[in-house]
Write a protein that holds these residues in place. Structure first.
Motif, mmCIF file in Angstrom:
data_model
loop_
_atom_site.group_PDB
_atom_site.id
_atom_site.type_symbol
_atom_site.label_atom_id
_atom_site.label_comp_id
_atom_site.label_asym_id
_atom_site.label_seq_id
_atom_site.Cartn_x
_atom_site.Cartn_y
_atom_site.Cartn_z
ATOM 1 N N ASN A 31 -14.435 -24.435 55.722
ATOM 2 C CA ASN A 31 -13.680 -23.022 55.544
ATOM 3 C C ASN A 31 -12.645 -23.251 54.289
ATOM 4 N N MET A 35 -13.649 -21.190 50.549
ATOM 5 C CA MET A 35 -12.261 -20.439 50.019
ATOM 6 C C MET A 35 -12.000 -20.871 48.477
ATOM 7 N N GLU A 36 -12.402 -22.171 48.265
ATOM 8 C CA GLU A 36 -12.105 -22.722 46.776
ATOM 9 C C GLU A 36 -13.476 -22.468 45.954
ATOM 10 N N GLY A 37 -14.177 -21.545 46.386
ATOM 11 C CA GLY A 37 -15.646 -21.064 45.699
ATOM 12 C C GLY A 37 -16.399 -22.296 45.740
ATOM 13 N N ASP A 104 -2.199 -19.079 62.798
ATOM 14 C CA ASP A 104 -3.130 -18.226 62.434
ATOM 15 C C ASP A 104 -4.571 -19.141 62.223
ATOM 16 N N LEU A 114 -15.796 -16.379 60.017
ATOM 17 C CA LEU A 114 -15.102 -16.377 58.638
ATOM 18 C C LEU A 114 -15.695 -17.405 57.790
ATOM 19 N N ALA A 117 -19.137 -15.729 56.677
ATOM 20 C CA ALA A 117 -18.874 -14.576 55.860
ATOM 21 C C ALA A 117 -18.405 -14.828 54.527
ATOM 22 N N THR B 63 -3.614 -15.758 55.152
ATOM 23 C CA THR B 63 -4.589 -16.695 55.727
ATOM 24 C C THR B 63 -5.861 -15.512 55.678
ATOM 25 N N ILE B 64 -7.006 -16.373 55.536
ATOM 26 C CA ILE B 64 -8.200 -15.619 55.604
ATOM 27 C C ILE B 64 -8.238 -14.850 56.939
ATOM 28 N N ARG B 65 -7.849 -15.446 57.896
ATOM 29 C CA ARG B 65 -7.842 -14.710 59.026
ATOM 30 C C ARG B 65 -6.896 -13.216 58.957
ATOM 31 N N GLY B 66 -5.904 -13.360 58.264
ATOM 32 C CA GLY B 66 -5.141 -12.430 58.213
ATOM 33 C C GLY B 66 -5.836 -11.287 57.519
ATOM 34 N N ASN B 68 -8.667 -10.787 57.148
ATOM 35 C CA ASN B 68 -9.993 -10.071 57.942
ATOM 36 C C ASN B 68 -9.312 -9.048 59.020
ATOM 37 N N LYS B 69 -8.209 -9.400 59.540
ATOM 38 C CA LYS B 69 -7.510 -8.425 60.481
ATOM 39 C C LYS B 69 -6.564 -7.420 59.732
ATOM 40 N N VAL B 75 -13.876 -9.914 55.902
ATOM 41 C CA VAL B 75 -13.867 -11.112 54.724
ATOM 42 C C VAL B 75 -14.810 -11.270 53.887
ATOM 43 N N LYS B 76 -16.219 -10.621 54.207
ATOM 44 C CA LYS B 76 -17.250 -10.913 53.369
ATOM 45 C C LYS B 76 -16.991 -9.940 52.252
ATOM 46 N N TYR B 79 -14.519 -11.757 49.924
ATOM 47 C CA TYR B 79 -15.198 -12.825 49.122
ATOM 48 C C TYR B 79 -15.981 -11.939 47.806
ATOM 49 N N ALA B 85 -12.945 -18.358 44.092
ATOM 50 C CA ALA B 85 -11.960 -18.516 45.078
ATOM 51 C C ALA B 85 -10.979 -17.445 45.478
ATOM 52 N N PRO B 86 -11.285 -16.589 46.590
ATOM 53 C CA PRO B 86 -10.761 -15.441 46.746
ATOM 54 C C PRO B 86 -9.285 -15.159 46.769
ATOM 55 N N LEU B 87 -8.775 -16.015 47.698
ATOM 56 C CA LEU B 87 -7.422 -15.785 47.957
ATOM 57 C C LEU B 87 -6.521 -16.482 46.796
ATOM 58 N N LYS B 88 -6.828 -17.312 46.111
ATOM 59 C CA LYS B 88 -6.256 -17.845 45.061
ATOM 60 C C LYS B 88 -6.252 -16.794 43.747
ATOM 61 N N CYS B 102 -3.712 -23.773 54.515
ATOM 62 C CA CYS B 102 -5.040 -24.554 54.648
ATOM 63 C C CYS B 102 -6.057 -23.674 55.178
ATOM 64 N N VAL B 103 -5.527 -22.450 55.696
ATOM 65 C CA VAL B 103 -6.635 -21.782 56.755
ATOM 66 C C VAL B 103 -6.798 -20.083 55.962
#
Lengths: 166, 103
Positions: A31, A35-37, A104, A114, A117, B63-66, B68-69, B75-76, B79, B85-88, B102-103
């Motif tokens: 994952n 997330m890092e692409g 989390d 996830l 996705a 987090t990526i889970r957050g 999604n919620k 999440v899709k 992205y 790198a979506p979150l960054k 890390c998640v």
């Protein structure tokens, strides 16, 4: 692209064990890669298949017998003989999941959703699936295919690609 | 400390371009950072940026889970909205520090 570009672009991660910590190590790395692409493949083999078997994936356990790193709440080393106490494995596994939830970290099935996705791919090992008498329908819908080692190497290739065995 | 000028405003950023002071951020600035990243922002993007900033301001881990919620997008879609790198990328545009989870 310059010759100095040594970035990792693709990771193919092999998960061969079915304990909570082994499966999560693979999922976190996979994952993290999407997330890092990066492109990411997760390949489940032998007991690692537990992580993609529909009715078992969210019921993984941590091994308490013969695990000298196990600590009691408070930090004292857990004597290894305590691992054989009935219910100990379930209790420790429950605690592991509770602590991860606080950070989390999702349950396995949700984590896989996830990951997929984000563009990640899941594969199961043909040899191990045959050995455990598993069919495609026993596995999570997110598993793209049951593949041979040769096919795994094929899809693991490419520039900037790495294979990780957790 | 590095400085960058977005939408006529000079802001303090770190080596990677993340804001040192999230209060310097405005929507106009976000649009310019996004342009640098090759994105043009839609209403959904802004809604997501607001969500990220609120989470950061309340001291919560991103987090990526957050995401999604969050109820904003799945999440899709996330992205797709911030490819790579979506979150960054999204936190950079939102003017908040790079996530440490890390998640």
């Amino acid at each position: 692209m310059s010759d100095n570009d040594h970035r990792i672009k693709k990771v193919s991660i092999i998960c061969a064990k079915g304990t909570i910590e082994d499966v999560y190590a693979s999922l976190v790395m996979g994952n993290g890669a999407v997330m890092e692409g990066m492109e990411a493949n997760l390949f489940f083999t032998f007991f690692g298949l537990e992580a993609v078997i529909k009715n078992r994936m969210d019921n993984l356990h941590t091994g308490v017998v013969g695990n000298p790193a196990m600590r009691l709440p408070g930090g004292m080393r857990m004597p290894t003989w305590m691992g054989i106490i009935p219910g100990m494995e379930a209790m420790v596994s429950g605690m592991m999941k509770k602590e991860m939830d606080k950070l989390d970290v999702p349950p396995v099935s949700e984590f896989i959703e996830l990951f997929v996705a984000g563009g990640g791919n899941l594969y199961a090992c043909k040899l191990a699936a045959d050995m455990f008498k598993l069919k495609k329908e026993d596995l999570s819908e997110h598993v793209t295919g049951i593949i041979t080692v040769g096919e795994f190497y094929e899809l693991a290739g490419g520039e900037g690609s790495q294979i990780i065995f957790t | 400390m590095a400085q960058k000028t977005y939408a006529g405003v000079t802001v303090d950023v770190n080596d990677e371009g993340y804001f040192n002071d999230p209060s310097q951020w405005t929507k106009e600035i976000a649009a310019e950072i996004a342009k640098e990243e090759g994105l043009s922002l839609t209403d959904k993007h802004y809604e997501m940026l607001e969500y990220l900033r609120n989470k950061f301001n309340s001291g919560e881990q991103l987090t990526i889970r957050g995401i999604n919620k969050s109820g904003i997008v799945d999440v899709k879609t996330f992205y797709q909205m911030f490819p790579g790198a979506p979150l960054k990328k999204s936190t950079k545009i939102a003017g908040i520090p790079k996530p440490t989870s890390c998640v």
